[in-house]
Design an enzyme around this catalytic site. Sequence first.
Site, PDB file in Angstrom:
ATOM      1  N   CYS A 140       0.959  -0.759  -0.128  1.00  0.00           N
ATOM      2  CA  CYS A 140      -0.265   0.037   0.447  1.00  0.00           C
ATOM      3  C   CYS A 140       0.499   1.032   0.079  1.00  0.00           C
ATOM      4  O   CYS A 140       0.748   1.932  -1.072  1.00  0.00           O
ATOM      5  CB  CYS A 140      -0.768  -0.047   1.049  1.00  0.00           C
ATOM      6  SG  CYS A 140       0.004   0.060   2.744  1.00  0.00           S
ATOM      7  N   HIS A 254      -2.794   6.626   4.734  1.00  0.00           N
ATOM      8  CA  HIS A 254      -1.150   6.474   4.663  1.00  0.00           C
ATOM      9  C   HIS A 254      -0.251   8.272   3.751  1.00  0.00           C
ATOM     10  O   HIS A 254      -0.981   8.902   2.797  1.00  0.00           O
ATOM     11  CB  HIS A 254      -0.093   6.145   3.554  1.00  0.00           C
ATOM     12  CG  HIS A 254      -0.646   4.756   3.921  1.00  0.00           C
ATOM     13  ND1 HIS A 254      -0.826   4.714   5.490  1.00  0.00           N
ATOM     14  CD2 HIS A 254       0.331   3.414   3.875  1.00  0.00           C
ATOM     15  CE1 HIS A 254      -0.696   2.614   5.828  1.00  0.00           C
ATOM     16  NE2 HIS A 254       0.350   2.343   4.302  1.00  0.00           N
TER      17      HIS A 254
END
Length: 347
Positions: A140, A254
């Site tokens: 990710c 993130h």
Amino acid sequence: MPNTEPGFRLRRARPRVAIVGATGAVGRELLGILAERDFPVEELRLLASPRSAGRVLTFRDHDIGVEVLGEQSFAGVDLALFSAGSGTARDWAPIAVRHGAVVIDNSSAFRMSPGVPLVVPEINAAEIAHHEGIIANPNCAAIIAITPLWPIHRRNRIRRLILSTYQAASGGGAAAMDELVAATGAHLAGAPFTPRVLPHPYAFNLFSHDTKIDPATGYNDEETKVINETRKIFGDAEIRVGVTCIRVPVLRAHAVAATLECERPIDPEEARALIAAAPGCRLVDDPAANHFPMPLEATGADDILVGRIRRDLSDPSGHSLSLFVAGDQLRKGAALNAVQIAERLLP
Ligand SMILES: NC(=O)c1ccc[n+]([C@@H]2O[C@H](COP(=O)([O-])OP(=O)(O)OC[C@H]3O[C@@H](n4cnc5c(N)ncnc54)[C@H](OP(=O)(O)O)[C@@H]3O)[C@@H](O)[C@H]2O)c1
């Protein structure tokens, strides 16, 4: 029957779909994204561990019971979306392929295997044509970091890349998200809290990514994945990448600070124009308002937010830029990317 023709597409225009790990953070996001994007589904099978036996999840207003993953789980399945960790993928993805399914796996089990395309559709969708049954979804942090860098790399090769990540709890799965909420509540209440999922107190704290450190390099597994996967996805074995991965007490998106050095001089305006035109990216770059990418604004969004595009003043040659990105890694970093790949497999 397994299909042996490289790059084979799904057998049906309305495939039978299985989600392995349906009860997890990525699995539940997959359910939402398949519905949102109107992915054609003839039948949906939801699979998880014996812990989830008897649970019921909702897909397009229909309740579906969760089944325990087993020998018969893949009979008749055309598309198997795996989000249940590497061990489960290693054990069960080959079985799904033997039943004739295409597997898209979110774990790291097959990412670096030859013959397994590692795909971010905005970057290397053409690799899908070479799969032999399994397609891997990248890490990710790698997806969020490099999708906005691709249009630059394609125009003016990035020869060196330094990344610092600010990774959310969701990267550690549903249990890590629950732990962040519980730890924060306990902290505010002045109550004691013992972490069970993560190795350190998470509320009002941050720490180095909790994966194993390679004593030879000093890099942890997450950092090593970002380096290796960037090279494979960009198809550039020579790109030099340095990474520091940090977990921050953010629930589910993130952020990454990137500094890149190109082969030729590069202007921030040129990079801004390239990123603005790139699919899957959105500029959030307003110095006057001090408004730049933030995890809260990236949460729930499909696009990766990109801003703070500026010269790297430590490189007077004009070859280097710095920028900052934020992206919802349960979506673009996992479930959305997987469904985008699946859409390209429809006959
Ligand atoms: N979270 C992210 O942002 C992210 C991003 C990219 C990739 N990934 C990868 O995606 C995978 C899932 O991550 P996650 O965050 O969704 O984790 P999670 O919230 O912990 O969910 C894990 C899922 O896997 C199932 N599972 C675990 N062991 C199993 C077994 N032996 N048999 C069948 N099902 C099993 C769990 O079922 P039970 O509920 O029954 O335990 C649950 O549905 C991991 O490989 C992770 O590395 C995650």
